[in-house]
Motif scaffolding. Structure first.
Motif, PDB file in Angstrom:
ATOM      1  N   GLY A  76       0.806  -1.208   0.000  1.00 32.75           N
ATOM      2  CA  GLY A  76       0.000   0.000   0.000  1.00 32.75           C
ATOM      3  C   GLY A  76       0.841   1.260   0.000  1.00 32.75           C
ATOM      4  N   ILE A  77       2.131   1.096  -0.314  1.00 34.96           N
ATOM      5  CA  ILE A  77       3.067   2.227  -0.284  1.00 34.96           C
ATOM      6  C   ILE A  77       3.505   2.580  -1.705  1.00 34.96           C
ATOM      7  CG2 ILE A  77       5.373   2.939   0.472  1.00 34.96           C
ATOM      8  CD1 ILE A  77       4.979   1.085   2.897  1.00 34.96           C
ATOM      9  N   ALA A  87       8.511   9.462  -6.202  1.00 30.54           N
ATOM     10  CA  ALA A  87       7.389   9.048  -5.368  1.00 30.54           C
ATOM     11  C   ALA A  87       6.529  10.255  -4.989  1.00 30.54           C
ATOM     12  CB  ALA A  87       7.899   8.329  -4.126  1.00 30.54           C
ATOM     13  N   ARG A  88       7.167  11.376  -4.711  1.00 31.41           N
ATOM     14  CA  ARG A  88       6.419  12.605  -4.383  1.00 31.41           C
ATOM     15  C   ARG A  88       5.551  13.021  -5.560  1.00 31.41           C
ATOM     16  NH1 ARG A  88       6.347  13.948   0.828  1.00 31.41           N
ATOM     17  NH2 ARG A  88       5.361  15.802  -0.043  1.00 31.41           N
ATOM     18  N   VAL A 101      -3.535  10.337   0.048  1.00 32.29           N
ATOM     19  CA  VAL A 101      -2.199   9.800   0.317  1.00 32.29           C
ATOM     20  C   VAL A 101      -1.764  10.278   1.696  1.00 32.29           C
ATOM     21  CG1 VAL A 101       0.200   9.705  -0.439  1.00 32.29           C
ATOM     22  CG2 VAL A 101      -1.624   9.857  -2.144  1.00 32.29           C
ATOM     23  N   THR A 102      -1.413   9.315   2.538  1.00 27.90           N
ATOM     24  CA  THR A 102      -0.962   9.682   3.878  1.00 27.90           C
ATOM     25  C   THR A 102       0.536   9.427   4.016  1.00 27.90           C
ATOM     26  OG1 THR A 102      -1.441   7.486   4.748  1.00 27.90           O
ATOM     27  CG2 THR A 102      -3.211   9.101   4.847  1.00 27.90           C
ATOM     28  N   THR A 103       1.158  10.167   4.901  1.00 30.20           N
ATOM     29  CA  THR A 103       2.596  10.020   5.102  1.00 30.20           C
ATOM     30  C   THR A 103       2.885   9.341   6.418  1.00 30.20           C
ATOM     31  OG1 THR A 103       2.996  12.044   3.843  1.00 30.20           O
ATOM     32  CG2 THR A 103       4.787  11.223   5.203  1.00 30.20           C
ATOM     33  N   GLY A 104       3.637   8.235   6.357  1.00 26.82           N
ATOM     34  CA  GLY A 104       3.980   7.488   7.557  1.00 26.82           C
ATOM     35  C   GLY A 104       5.102   8.133   8.338  1.00 26.82           C
ATOM     36  N   ALA A 105       5.410   7.521   9.469  1.00 28.80           N
ATOM     37  CA  ALA A 105       6.423   8.066  10.365  1.00 28.80           C
ATOM     38  C   ALA A 105       7.784   8.176   9.685  1.00 28.80           C
ATOM     39  CB  ALA A 105       6.528   7.196  11.610  1.00 28.80           C
ATOM     40  N   MET A 110       1.525   6.483   1.647  1.00 28.13           N
ATOM     41  CA  MET A 110       0.634   5.325   1.679  1.00 28.13           C
ATOM     42  C   MET A 110      -0.768   5.639   1.156  1.00 28.13           C
ATOM     43  SD  MET A 110       1.686   4.039   5.491  1.00 28.13           S
ATOM     44  CE  MET A 110       1.003   5.511   6.234  1.00 28.13           C
ATOM     45  N   VAL A 111      -1.383   4.583   0.574  1.00 21.10           N
ATOM     46  CA  VAL A 111      -2.771   4.676   0.123  1.00 21.10           C
ATOM     47  C   VAL A 111      -3.547   3.522   0.744  1.00 21.10           C
ATOM     48  CG1 VAL A 111      -4.309   4.608  -1.873  1.00 21.10           C
ATOM     49  CG2 VAL A 111      -2.085   5.736  -2.072  1.00 21.10           C
ATOM     50  N   ASP A 112      -4.761   3.818   1.178  1.00 18.90           N
ATOM     51  CA  ASP A 112      -5.603   2.795   1.806  1.00 18.90           C
ATOM     52  C   ASP A 112      -6.326   1.970   0.743  1.00 18.90           C
ATOM     53  OD1 ASP A 112      -7.233   1.283   3.361  1.00 18.90           O
ATOM     54  OD2 ASP A 112      -8.483   2.934   4.081  1.00 18.90           O
TER      55      ASP A 112
END
Length: 143
Positions: A76-77, A87-88, A101-105, A110-112
């Motif tokens: 999912g990344i 990637a950006r 699109v969410t950003t991990g730690a 990531m996409v759900d």
DNA sequence: AGGGTGACGGAGT
DNA sequence: AACTCCGCCACCC
């Protein structure tokens, strides 16, 4: 420049044609594209094909008519490339069509899948095998 | 012409 | 669950 051998060229074209079927606002994985085109053991070469997607709009498949941004990895990344900018850029393209699109730690983009995943249940290999869709599914992809 | 690399994924530990 | 290995094969030295 097209790939060297006719087989490789056919494979590339199959990848591009399959990617064109991903609906706007949805994503799928390299592995799923590989399955769709009948070469389930070649997800890596799907990535290779997208990496070399031509920019030349006079060709049959190119940057503007193949939604390369809708293919991400099985975790999912958005696959990090040698260049983080790639990637950006992909994330921006997805967001422009409504994908969250969410950003991990660690900076992973990531996409759900539960919300944006596109995974058609009936594959070409299933048709050949005469498999029919079964409504008594035991999976739970929706969320 | 030969060897390393990598937009992946699955199996094994 | 995280990590390592390994198959895959087109591209690039």
């Amino acid at each position: 420049m097209p790939p060297r051998t006719p087989e490789a060229q056919a494979f590339f074209h199959a990848v591009y044609a399959a990617v064109q079927e991903i609906p706007e606002g949805k994503v799928t994985t390299y592995g799923h594209i590989a399955k769709l085109i009948g070469t389930p053991q070649r997800p890596r070469q799907v990535g290779t094909a997208l990496k070399h997607l031509p920019a030349d709009t006079s060709l049959r498949y190119h940057h503007d008519n193949v939604p390369w941004q809708r293919v991400i990895n099985g975790k999912g990344i958005i696959s990090p490339r040698s260049q983080p900018e790639g990637a950006r850029n992909q994330a921006a393209s997805l967001q422009a069509e409504g994908v969250v699109v969410t950003t991990g730690a660690l900076g992973e983009l990531m996409v759900d899948f539960a919300e944006f995943g596109w995974f058609p249940r009936l594959l070409p290999s299933d048709e050949e095998a005469g498999v029919v869709p079964d409504d008594s599914n035991d999976d739970e992809e929706s969320g």
